[in-house]
Write an enzyme that holds these catalytic residues in place. Structure first.
Site, PDB file in Angstrom:
ATOM      1  N   GLY A  80      30.718  -2.560  30.884  1.00 28.60           N
ATOM      2  CA  GLY A  80      31.769  -1.629  30.970  1.00 28.60           C
ATOM      3  C   GLY A  80      32.655  -1.809  29.938  1.00 28.60           C
ATOM      4  O   GLY A  80      33.976  -1.570  29.854  1.00 28.60           O
ATOM      5  N   THR A  82      33.053  -0.317  27.310  1.00 28.35           N
ATOM      6  CA  THR A  82      33.572   1.114  26.584  1.00 28.35           C
ATOM      7  C   THR A  82      34.375   1.333  27.366  1.00 28.35           C
ATOM      8  O   THR A  82      35.170   2.640  27.057  1.00 28.35           O
ATOM      9  CB  THR A  82      32.478   1.645  26.294  1.00 28.35           C
ATOM     10  OG1 THR A  82      31.974   2.061  27.479  1.00 28.35           O
ATOM     11  CG2 THR A  82      31.388   1.420  25.193  1.00 28.35           C
ATOM     12  N   GLY A  83      34.798   1.294  28.767  1.00 26.31           N
ATOM     13  CA  GLY A  83      35.946   1.733  29.415  1.00 26.31           C
ATOM     14  C   GLY A  83      37.284   1.094  29.425  1.00 26.31           C
ATOM     15  O   GLY A  83      37.547   0.316  28.179  1.00 26.31           O
ATOM     16  N   LEU A 157      32.471  -5.221  34.912  1.00 23.77           N
ATOM     17  CA  LEU A 157      33.351  -4.101  34.823  1.00 23.77           C
ATOM     18  C   LEU A 157      32.918  -2.737  34.736  1.00 23.77           C
ATOM     19  O   LEU A 157      33.446  -1.618  35.237  1.00 23.77           O
ATOM     20  CB  LEU A 157      34.520  -4.056  33.578  1.00 23.77           C
ATOM     21  CG  LEU A 157      35.156  -5.264  33.407  1.00 23.77           C
ATOM     22  CD1 LEU A 157      36.092  -5.281  32.141  1.00 23.77           C
ATOM     23  CD2 LEU A 157      36.010  -5.691  34.770  1.00 23.77           C
ATOM     24  N   GLN A 160      30.065   3.429  37.787  1.00 21.27           N
ATOM     25  CA  GLN A 160      30.454   4.906  37.973  1.00 21.27           C
ATOM     26  C   GLN A 160      31.671   4.843  39.111  1.00 21.27           C
ATOM     27  O   GLN A 160      31.431   4.458  40.095  1.00 21.27           O
ATOM     28  CB  GLN A 160      29.292   5.575  38.677  1.00 21.27           C
ATOM     29  CG  GLN A 160      29.491   7.014  38.736  1.00 21.27           C
ATOM     30  CD  GLN A 160      30.919   7.799  39.397  1.00 21.27           C
ATOM     31  OE1 GLN A 160      31.702   7.811  38.437  1.00 21.27           O
ATOM     32  NE2 GLN A 160      30.940   7.771  40.541  1.00 21.27           N
ATOM     33  N   SER A 161      33.054   5.025  38.086  1.00 20.60           N
ATOM     34  CA  SER A 161      34.369   4.481  38.680  1.00 20.60           C
ATOM     35  C   SER A 161      35.087   5.567  39.217  1.00 20.60           C
ATOM     36  O   SER A 161      36.100   5.428  39.801  1.00 20.60           O
ATOM     37  CB  SER A 161      35.027   3.767  37.559  1.00 20.60           C
ATOM     38  OG  SER A 161      35.508   4.622  36.640  1.00 20.60           O
ATOM     39  N   THR A 204      37.970  -3.314  44.254  1.00 14.78           N
ATOM     40  CA  THR A 204      38.885  -2.376  44.314  1.00 14.78           C
ATOM     41  C   THR A 204      39.500  -2.038  45.857  1.00 14.78           C
ATOM     42  O   THR A 204      39.037  -2.178  46.737  1.00 14.78           O
ATOM     43  CB  THR A 204      38.102  -1.028  43.764  1.00 14.78           C
ATOM     44  OG1 THR A 204      38.938   0.151  44.288  1.00 14.78           O
ATOM     45  CG2 THR A 204      36.780  -0.700  44.636  1.00 14.78           C
ATOM     46  N   GLU A 206      39.944   0.713  46.899  1.00 17.84           N
ATOM     47  CA  GLU A 206      39.181   1.546  47.617  1.00 17.84           C
ATOM     48  C   GLU A 206      38.274   1.217  48.832  1.00 17.84           C
ATOM     49  O   GLU A 206      38.081   1.998  49.607  1.00 17.84           O
ATOM     50  CB  GLU A 206      38.466   2.504  46.521  1.00 17.84           C
ATOM     51  CG  GLU A 206      38.768   3.522  45.730  1.00 17.84           C
ATOM     52  CD  GLU A 206      39.300   4.737  46.587  1.00 17.84           C
ATOM     53  OE1 GLU A 206      38.215   5.376  47.384  1.00 17.84           O
ATOM     54  OE2 GLU A 206      40.267   5.282  46.514  1.00 17.84           O
ATOM     55  N   TYR A 228      31.623   5.676  46.571  1.00 12.91           N
ATOM     56  CA  TYR A 228      32.194   4.791  45.477  1.00 12.91           C
ATOM     57  C   TYR A 228      32.428   3.371  46.358  1.00 12.91           C
ATOM     58  O   TYR A 228      32.252   2.447  46.157  1.00 12.91           O
ATOM     59  CB  TYR A 228      33.147   5.161  44.644  1.00 12.91           C
ATOM     60  CG  TYR A 228      33.686   4.186  43.818  1.00 12.91           C
ATOM     61  CD1 TYR A 228      33.381   3.686  42.635  1.00 12.91           C
ATOM     62  CD2 TYR A 228      35.158   3.843  44.175  1.00 12.91           C
ATOM     63  CE1 TYR A 228      33.985   2.887  41.847  1.00 12.91           C
ATOM     64  CE2 TYR A 228      35.705   2.833  43.669  1.00 12.91           C
ATOM     65  CZ  TYR A 228      35.327   2.315  42.432  1.00 12.91           C
ATOM     66  OH  TYR A 228      36.208   1.514  41.614  1.00 12.91           O
ATOM     67  N   LYS A 232      31.177  -0.213  46.292  1.00 17.64           N
ATOM     68  CA  LYS A 232      31.842  -1.211  45.750  1.00 17.64           C
ATOM     69  C   LYS A 232      32.157  -2.632  46.715  1.00 17.64           C
ATOM     70  O   LYS A 232      32.134  -3.542  46.605  1.00 17.64           O
ATOM     71  CB  LYS A 232      33.165  -0.919  45.230  1.00 17.64           C
ATOM     72  CG  LYS A 232      33.511  -0.378  43.839  1.00 17.64           C
ATOM     73  CD  LYS A 232      33.265  -1.256  43.010  1.00 17.64           C
ATOM     74  CE  LYS A 232      33.293  -0.842  41.494  1.00 17.64           C
ATOM     75  NZ  LYS A 232      33.173  -1.795  40.388  1.00 17.64           N
ATOM     76  N   HIS A 258      45.013   1.040  38.429  1.00 19.19           N
ATOM     77  CA  HIS A 258      45.787   0.515  37.159  1.00 19.19           C
ATOM     78  C   HIS A 258      45.433   1.569  35.855  1.00 19.19           C
ATOM     79  O   HIS A 258      43.923   1.842  35.763  1.00 19.19           O
ATOM     80  CB  HIS A 258      45.546  -1.040  36.726  1.00 19.19           C
ATOM     81  CG  HIS A 258      44.248  -1.210  36.887  1.00 19.19           C
ATOM     82  ND1 HIS A 258      43.493  -1.560  38.175  1.00 19.19           N
ATOM     83  CD2 HIS A 258      43.105  -1.312  35.704  1.00 19.19           C
ATOM     84  CE1 HIS A 258      42.249  -1.928  37.679  1.00 19.19           C
ATOM     85  NE2 HIS A 258      41.946  -1.720  36.360  1.00 19.19           N
ATOM     86  N   ARG A 263      43.131   5.467  29.771  1.00 16.05           N
ATOM     87  CA  ARG A 263      42.582   5.735  31.265  1.00 16.05           C
ATOM     88  C   ARG A 263      41.849   7.092  30.995  1.00 16.05           C
ATOM     89  O   ARG A 263      41.987   8.020  30.121  1.00 16.05           O
ATOM     90  CB  ARG A 263      43.782   6.137  32.165  1.00 16.05           C
ATOM     91  CG  ARG A 263      43.599   6.381  33.607  1.00 16.05           C
ATOM     92  CD  ARG A 263      42.706   5.344  34.283  1.00 16.05           C
ATOM     93  NE  ARG A 263      42.846   5.262  35.559  1.00 16.05           N
ATOM     94  CZ  ARG A 263      41.871   4.796  36.370  1.00 16.05           C
ATOM     95  NH1 ARG A 263      40.826   4.356  36.239  1.00 16.05           N
ATOM     96  NH2 ARG A 263      42.436   4.824  37.846  1.00 16.05           N
TER      97      ARG A 263
END
Ligand code: NAP
Ligand code: GDD
Length: 433
Positions: A80, A82-83, A157, A160-161, A204, A206, A228, A232, A258, A263
C-alpha cells in the site's frame, strides 16, 4: 556491502550512543580477504546473528577488530505504498535512514502520484526507495518479494479500504484485506524470517462498528458492520494468532479515521474539502453527501504513521488503539471547511431533503443523496488511545482545526489551478463517484 565501511575503533573506544546511532551498526570482523577489485571483510552483527560482506579499503582493517559501519539501519517493506499512509510512512522511514521497499499494483496509468517526490531513478546507485510490482491477492508474488528484500519490518497498509465499496466488492475485499494479511504472515514463516521480520497490520476502528461502549479501547468488543470491517477483523485476529502460535513480532494498530491533503478523494473528509474548494472557485455548483450525522474521531495521517513505526520499535509486540479522543460530525466537518473558505453554511430541512446554504452567496452548496447511504452504517466512533500515550509515548500533534485548514488550503490550490486552466479555454475534467 552497500558502502565503504568506516572502520573507526575497537568497540571499547566507540561511545555506546555512536554504536547504536540510527545509521550505525557495530560489526565484529570475522575474516578479511581480497577479491578481484576490492578487499573485503565479513562482518558479523552479533545482535541479529547476521553476516554482512563489507567492501573495505586494502589493509584498513584486521580480523577480530570491530567496526562501526554506516548503513541503512533497517529495511522496511510497505504494502500500500501508493496510498495515503504508505506515502507518509515511506517519507518518515526514509528520513530515519531506512531502505524502503514498496509493493505497487500494476495499473494502466501512473499510480504513484503520492510518492513521486520520493521516487529515485532505478539507475541511481544506492537508492533507498525501491518499488516492486505485486498484489496482496498473489501469494507467490509476496513470497518472492519478501525473499528478495528480507525486510526487518513489514507494514501491511495495502487494502481495498473504502467501506461503501466493500458492499459492492465483498469477495475481493475479503481476498485482499483478510487473506492478504494471512499471505504475508505465511510468507514470513515459509521463508524462515520469524526471528528477523517484524510485522505491522493496519487494523481499523471499523472493527468496533456498532460500538459496544464509548470510547473504544483495545478491550472493547468488536462488532463490524461492513464486508470491509469483517475482512479487517479476520486480518486482526490472524495477526494476533500468528504472534501467539509462532512467536512472530506482529502488531495490530487499531487506527481511527485519519486524513490529510492526500486522502483519497472519495472519503468524506477529502470529498468535502475538495468539493467546497471547487464550488468556491466556480468549478462546481453543489456537493452531494450521505449521512451528515455520522460521528468520527478524525486525526492527521502524519501523526498516525509515527505510531505505526513506534509499535514495531517496542521490546514486545502488542496491539494499540490510535485516536485523538475527539469527535466531530460530518455536518461539522462541512461547516468548518466552509468557514475556512469564507462561507457560512447553515442547514435547512431534514432527512434526504436537508440542504446546506452558504448565507454569504445565498447558494445551496450541500444536498443529501441517498446513494451515499450504506446498507449498515457505523454511526459513531470515538477512540481511547491512553495505552498508546502510556506505552509508546505517542500523542497526536496536529489538531482537528489544523487538519481541516491544511486540507482546504491544498484543495483550494488545486481548484484555483483548474480554474485558471478553464479560463484559458482548456477542458477541466470533473471527477465524481
Ligand atoms: P488508501 O489510501 O486507500 O491506500 C490503500 C493502498 O492499498 C493503496 O496503495 C492501494 O493501491 C493498495 N492496495 C489496494 N488493493 C491492493 C491489493 N490487492 N494489493 C496490493 N495493494 C493494494 O488507504 P490508507 O488510508 O492509506 O490506509 C492504509 C491502511 O490503513 C489500509 O489498510 C486501511 O484499510 C487502513 N486504515 C486506514 C484508516 C484511515 O482512516 N485512513 C484507518 C484505519 C485503518 P492503489 O494505489 O493501486 O489503489
Ligand atoms: N465516503 C463518504 N462519502 N462518506 C460519507 C458521505 C459521502 O458522500 N456522506 C456521509 N458519509 C459518512 C459515511 O457514511 C461514514 O459514516 C462517514 O461519513 C465517514 O466515511 P468515510 O470517510 O468513507 O470513512 P469510513 O469511516 O467509512 O472509513 C474510513 O475510516 C476507517 C477507520 O474508521 C476508511 O479510511 C477505512 O479504510 C478506515 O478503516
Amino acid at each position: 556491502m552497500h558502502r565503504t565501511p568506516k572502520p573507526r575503533a575497537r568497540q571499547s573506544e566507540i561511545p555506546q550512543n555512536e554504536l547504536l546511532g540510527e545509521r550505525s551498526e557495530a560489526l565484529d570482523v570475522g575474516a578479511v580477504g581480497a577479491g578481484r577489485h576490492n578487499s573485503f571483510a565479513i562482518g558479523v552483527d552479533r545482535g541479529r546473528g547476521r553476516a554482512r560482506v563489507l567492501t573495505i579499503e586494502r589493509a584498513s582493517i584486521g580480523r577480530g577488530e570491530q567496526v562501526a559501519v554506516d548503513l541503512p539501519l533497517k529495511k522496511a517493506l510497505l504494502t500500500g505504498i501508493t496510498g495515503q499512509d504508505g506515502a507518509y510512512l515511506a517519507e518518515f522511514l526514509l528520513a530515519k535512514g531506512y531502505e524502503v521497499h514498496g509493493i505497487k499494483r500494476r495499473s494502466s496509468s501512473f499510480n504513484t502520484d503520492r510518492i513521486d517526490h520520493l521516487y529515485e531513478d532505478p539507475h541511481t546507485q544506492g537508492r533507498r526507495l525501491v518499488l516492486h510490482y505485486g498484489d496482496l491477492t498473489d501469494a507467490a508474488n509476496l513470497i518472492r518479494v519478501i525473499q528478495t528484500v528480507r525486510p526487518d519490518e513489514i507494514y501491511n497498509l495495502g487494502a481495498q479500504s473504502h467501506v461503501a465499496v466493500s458492499f459492492e466488492t465483498a469477495e475481493y475485499t475479503a481476498n485482499a484485506d483478510a487473506l492478504g494479511a494471512l499471505r504475508l504472515l505465511e510468507a514470513i514463516r515459509i521463508i524462515g524470517l520469524q526471528s528477523r521480520t517484524r510485522f505491522y497490520q493496519a487494523s481499523t476502528s471499523e472493527m468496533f462498528g456498532k460500538v459496544q461502549e464509548a470510547p473504544q479501547s483495545e478491550t472493547t468488543p468488536f462488532y463490524p458492520r461492513s464486508p470491509y470491517g469483517v475482512a479487517k477483523l479476520y486480518a486482526h485476529w490472524i495477526t494476533v494468532n500468528y504472534r501467539e502460535a509462532y512467536g512472530l513480532f506482529a502488531c495490530s494498530g487499531i487506527l481511527f479515521n485519519h486524513e490529510s491533503p492526500i486522502r483519497g478523494e472519495t472519503f468524506v473528509s477529502r470529498k468535502i474539502t475538495r468539493g467546497l474548494a471547487r464550488i468556491h472557485a466556480g468549478l462546481e455548483q453543489c456537493l452531494y453527501l450521505g449521512n451528515l450525522d455520522a460521528l468520527r474521531d478524525w486525526g492527521h495521517a502524519r501523526d498516525y504513521v509515527r505510531a505505526q513505526w513506534l509499535m514495531l520499535q517496542q521490546p514486545e509486540p502488542q496491539d494499540f488503539v490510535i485516536a485523538t479522543g475527539e469527535q466531530h460530525s460530518v455536518r461539522e466537518f462541512v461547516e468548518r471547511a466552509g468557514e475556512h473558505l469564507g462561507m457560512n453554511i447553515v442547514w435547512s430541512g431534514s432527512g434526504i431533503d436537508e440542504i446546506g446554504i452558504d448565507t454569504r452567496s445565498q447558494k445551496v452548496v450541500v444536498r443529501v443523496d441517498p446513494r451515499y447511504f450504506r446498507p449498515t452504517e457505523v454511526d459513531t466512533l470515538l477512540g481511547d488511545a491512553s495505552k498508546a500515550h502510556r506505552v509508546l509515548g505517542w500523542k497526536p500533534e496536529l489538531t482537528f482545526a489544523q487538519l481541516v485548514a491544511e486540507m482546504v488550503n491544498e484543495d483550494m490550490d488545486h481548484a484555483e489551478r483548474d480554474a485558471i486552466i478553464r479560463r484559458h479555454g482548456y477542458r477541466v475534467p470533473t471527477r465524481h463517484e
